[in-house]
Motif scaffolding. Structure first.
Motif, short mmCIF file in Angstrom:
data_model
loop_
_atom_site.label_atom_id
_atom_site.label_comp_id
_atom_site.label_asym_id
_atom_site.label_seq_id
_atom_site.Cartn_x
_atom_site.Cartn_y
_atom_site.Cartn_z
N ASP A 48 76.66 -22.08 52.93
CA ASP A 48 77.41 -23.10 52.20
C ASP A 48 78.62 -23.45 53.05
N ILE A 50 82.69 -25.76 53.21
CA ILE A 50 83.76 -26.57 52.64
C ILE A 50 84.20 -27.55 53.71
N THR A 70 82.58 -28.85 43.98
CA THR A 70 81.38 -28.27 44.58
C THR A 70 80.19 -28.52 43.67
N ARG A 97 84.56 -28.63 46.91
CA ARG A 97 83.88 -28.61 48.21
C ARG A 97 84.79 -29.21 49.26
#
Length: 193
Positions: A48, A50, A70, A97
């Motif tokens: 994942d 950011i 997110t 996010r």
């Protein structure tokens, strides 16, 4: 008369072309008035990320144009969830996010990583260069709040093990103009505790 009309048409075409070029340059300049850093945490194919940074038109608060929540952990059996938490923002969701701030010489974000991968699994935090717009002269320092280890992600990835599956691990990420200093703490580039 026909020649004058042709000259006027050519002049109008040149003006339109110059105006289009000026607008394209202005739009290109507007798109390049910031810094974007995609930070990914990965274990094999499970990952994942950011997206943090600074833009000319962003503020340090919630900006609908720059800050997005997110999508969550998805539906797969194994997951890594990396977020920038903002319980301080007046929003229905508090895990983001993307988080962009006003342009300054230095800015710091809090980030959390959660996963259901087994304890002991190595996670690698690094910059996704393809998604990032990071000018030269900037450092991206990640500090692991559990161990105190720090690493400049521009100089290499930070590797850390899953210690307690399912619980969040806290990080502080600082984006700043760099004076060529080595920000990694000796022998702590990789957390092997």
């Amino acid at each position: 008369m026909k020649k004058i009309f042709t000259i006027l048409l050519l002049a109008a075409a040149v003006i339109v072309m110059l105006t289009d070029q000026a607008l394209a340059a202005k739009n290109s300049e507007k798109q390049n008035v910031g810094i974007e850093v995609a930070i990914e945490t990965r274990a094999g194919k499970v990952y994942d990320y950011i997206l943090i940074g600074m833009h000319k038109d962003a503020t340090d608060g919630l900006d609908n144009a720059y800050d997005t929540v997110t999508p969550g952990q998805g539906v797969s059996d194994q997951y890594i969830l990396m977020v920038v938490p903002h319980p301080d923002w007046k929003s229905l969701k508090t895990d983001f996010r993307t988080d962009f701030r006003a342009i300054t010489k230095s800015n710091t974000w809090e980030a959390t990583v959660m996963t259901n991968l087994p304890d002991g699994t190595s996670l690698t935090m690094s910059i996704d260069q393809e998604q990032s717009k990071l000018p030269t002269g900037y450092a991206v320092i990640v500090e692991d709040m559990a161990t105190g280890a720090a690493q400049d992600l521009e100089k290499g990835a930070y590797v850390f093990p899953v210690k307690t599956s399912g619980l969040a691990r806290q990080f502080r990420i600082t984006l700043k103009k760099d004076g060529g200093k080595d920000h990694s703490k000796k022998d702590e580039k990789t957390d092997r505790h």
